[in-house]
Design an enzyme around this catalytic site. Sequence first.
Site, PDB file in Angstrom:
ATOM      1  N   VAL A 173     -19.979 -69.307   1.874  1.00 16.03           N
ATOM      2  CA  VAL A 173     -20.060 -70.741   1.546  1.00 16.03           C
ATOM      3  C   VAL A 173     -19.359 -71.024   0.225  1.00 16.03           C
ATOM      4  O   VAL A 173     -18.661 -72.029   0.086  1.00 16.03           O
ATOM      5  CB  VAL A 173     -21.534 -71.215   1.511  1.00 16.03           C
ATOM      6  CG1 VAL A 173     -21.633 -72.635   0.963  1.00 16.03           C
ATOM      7  CG2 VAL A 173     -22.143 -71.162   2.902  1.00 16.03           C
TER       8      VAL A 173
ATOM      9  N   CYS B 279     -23.658 -65.104   4.245  1.00 20.01           N
ATOM     10  CA  CYS B 279     -23.205 -66.495   4.314  1.00 20.01           C
ATOM     11  C   CYS B 279     -23.088 -67.121   2.936  1.00 20.01           C
ATOM     12  O   CYS B 279     -22.304 -68.023   2.716  1.00 20.01           O
ATOM     13  CB  CYS B 279     -24.092 -67.322   5.241  1.00 20.01           C
ATOM     14  SG  CYS B 279     -25.841 -67.290   4.871  1.00 20.01           S
TER      15      CYS B 279
END
Lengths: 518, 500
Positions: A156, A152
């Site tokens: 991001v 992630c």
Amino acid sequence: MAQSAEHVLDHVELFRDPEYQQMLAKKKIFENPRDPAEVERIKEWTKTAEYREKNFAREALAVNPAKACQPLGAVFASVGFERTLPFVHGSQGCVAYYRSHLSRHFKEPSSCVSSSMTEDAAVFGGLNNMTDGLANSYNMYKPKMIAVSTTCMAEVIGDDLNAFIKTSKEKGSVPADFDVPFAHTPAFVGSHITGYDNALKGILEHFWDGKAGTAPKLERKPNGAINIIGGFDGYTVGNLREIKRILELMAIDHTVLADNSEVFDTPTDGEFRMYEGGTTLEDAANAIHAKATISMQQWCTEKTLTFVAEHGQDIVSFNYPVGLSATDDFIVALSRISGKEIPEQLARERGRLVDAIADSSAHVHGKKFAIYGDPDLCYGLAAFLLELGAEPIHVLSTNGNKAWQEKMQALLASSPFGQGCQVYPGRDLWHMRSLLFTEPVDFLIGNTYGKYLERDTGTPLIRIGFPIFDRHHHHRSPVWGYQGGLNVLVKILDKIFDEIDKKTNVLGKTDYSFDIIR
Amino acid sequence: MSLATTQSIAEIRARNKELIEEVLKVYPEKTAKRRAKHLNVHQAGKSDCGVKSNIKSIPGVMTIRGCAYAGSKGVVWGPIKDMVHISHGPVGCGQYSWGSRRNYYVGTTGIDSFVTLQFTSDFQEKDIVFGGDKKLDKILDEIQELFPLNNGITIQSECPIGLIGDDIEAVSRAKSKEYGGKTIVPVRCEGFRGVSQSLGHHIANDAVRDWIFGHLEGDGKPKFEPTPYDVAIIGDYNIGGDAWSSRILLEEMGLRVIAQWSGDGSLAELEATPKAKLNILHCYRSMNYISRHMEEKFGIPWCEYNFFGPSKIAESLRRIAGYFDDKIKEGAERVIEKYEPLVNAVIAKYRPRLEGKTVMLYVGGLRPRHVIGAYEDLGMEVIGTGYEFGHNDDYQRTAQHYVKDSTLIYDDVNGYEFERFVEKLQPDLVGSGIKEKYVFQKMGVPFRQMHSWDYSGPYHGYDGFAIFARDMDMAVNSPVWKKTKAPWKEASSAKLQAAE
């Protein structure tokens, strides 16, 4: 002192010794503990309908969810290809977690690398990490393919895998023609089954659609072969082997895509095989020519199947086929698509499963079950219970969605044994706890974490699912095919008989019912 | 199999040096240069092991390290049993670390204790896009409603939190106020921070300093009468019950343990620790920060100790007793004497089966050195060791107090290097983690997980030593290791070995 060299006591027994018990009791005064009566009151309150209502009103907090994140599924799929090293772009701790998680379930090594991004990469992007990482992995681990996915963190900050891989190749990290398929696998979208889907689609797209613009797209020349996709599956070792056995019995030309049944079951013979088996890269490319692709798990392969269908193949999907009817459907579909006859041996195997069900169904019939797990697994197990005359009551899937719920409901509606069952998509095991207290069932089917529910609610747990950390080797036996159905039946029966024995083994009280024949 | 016993120190040194050179050959030039600094052969008399440490791992090499979140949630905070620890961010981090560390505790799980529950904010795309503070606010309300007996809450940040600019400190302050001063601790342990678990330990220690010690009320705590013999166990995570088999010895010698950090620990114990007379520190790596802070702020001395194996236990008991009066010093001697028959019996039973066996270790913060004494008590020899996330002060302690001349040292070792080292040195036992276990067992090398005690334990204290000895024996001497070669293939492999 209870400890001795002759009979060494470990944690299971050691702390029951009075010395330790006194010590722990004395420790309490430093803990500022809650009033035991209050603990008891709250404990009882959590069993009530009132608590259940509050619990189900939760909007933000997840407690004991039964799902993992995308990259785990991507790693699982990637190791199913010949000499393929999964490379996860982002923070390194994630990779330590995936490897541990898979090793704890399979009791096998799990090889995977990270691009080890840290603060500076968070600011400047992870291109250098990708460039260095690919070069190092390539030199050290001599893979035939590196399959990239993301944590992630990389998602991001918006790292562009396609561009990064291209640049890395230009800088000479790996040869220009070396296969580096990729998939963006953000942990904040979907679950591990989504990651499986994305990674597999990424690999097929790489081979079929021109290797990210570096090769001509393949032109499909249809043949009679069938592709099989297993999906994310804790029983992948036993299941894929069983599927291959059936396909060979039927003499069907086939390719199992993402075949990780060997890499998660290597021998102990003095050699560590980092890579073993797997779909060859040639077969992965040639899979485009197949007549059809069969997915054993619809919800693991939604994007992949759409992609395959767009290339002109027939697609068929199942929902973790367990038991008679589901296996029948699978075998019949194989025969229909391939034009091959179903050999007598499979009819025999089927007959043996029918035989076993007939022998034992009296013990399963009418028993109430709760099930949780991945959406396809829940569906497959519920379908099998229905044909055993058992009654699913709660079916819960943290990573199940609305479409899954509707399909589950249609299945339940189709059987008189499914009428009392509710379906819970997006819920977690703390919800399940409330369900088991307020609407008790006879047995719970789930993964290892179900043991907490078993302890709290007293509902006996039948371990089927992923992960199974606290029982060994079950993943080596199939739960698919007629043979697999028999294995599942035996798991269920063993627990049922154990429970009857447990209930009737009080000497002097229940000397009756403690039967020698059941 | 033991190569070490048949070779001179000089020969071993030369062989190890050569082995390092050989391993480095696989790397691209830049990487080889960087890795060369982390591999060395210990030279007796040097103040450290001659390796660089606590430096970023190299991309793509299959480092064994974890992240800051693992160091904070997984190690320091997670075991505090009466607090709810939220894995704040996407679902995975909390899922993979759920219940796997075996920090034992006594409590009513889900009601007044929460160690083996997985609380997560399960971030979705919208939380990344719009921020997660509102969700966190609601989560804290839901925890209060559904888990009313929690004594506090920590927010363990996963990677996205620091990247999307959430203000978890502001949420924590506001909610703490709303709940009448409830302890709510925001922890900035995003996984991309630092180079390993280690920074997570430090961040977690700092969070205790700022959000627990920083908010202590003047009165009412602790709720017990202090004594001159109050100590706190710092840096024992009670894996398999380690802190308990340690505590029992400290209490037997006359000390009173007022807090356990953090295995089987509670918020009240953390809060009471400034009243301790001595902090005794087991895992220096993960909790030296808070020990130093307590020394500066509250004037509490701290002393390191090692409860693995009878030699180090006795040494440690005496060292701890040295901070107290004769009553405690006599207590230490009494404890050592009491357990002597057990120690003798354990050594009599297991040493003959383990004498001369060689071990290679690769573990976390203290065990790459701390367990060496326990192996030596059993007649075993550690021929290679390294730290996953150690710093130079760890390597100094290792060099000065533990390893022998010419021991192979590997910092932040990766899969490739570790396999080659084991393949060449052929130890009788490897002690490392779950990711390494099956690799070496496939190679036919006996293995014990030295993070989780391979689901056994405790290993601390005298009771633990008996289990340690039993476990090492069952690993090394399991009959299965004689069966790894098919009988019809054995002849040819013997020929190969002879040719080498």
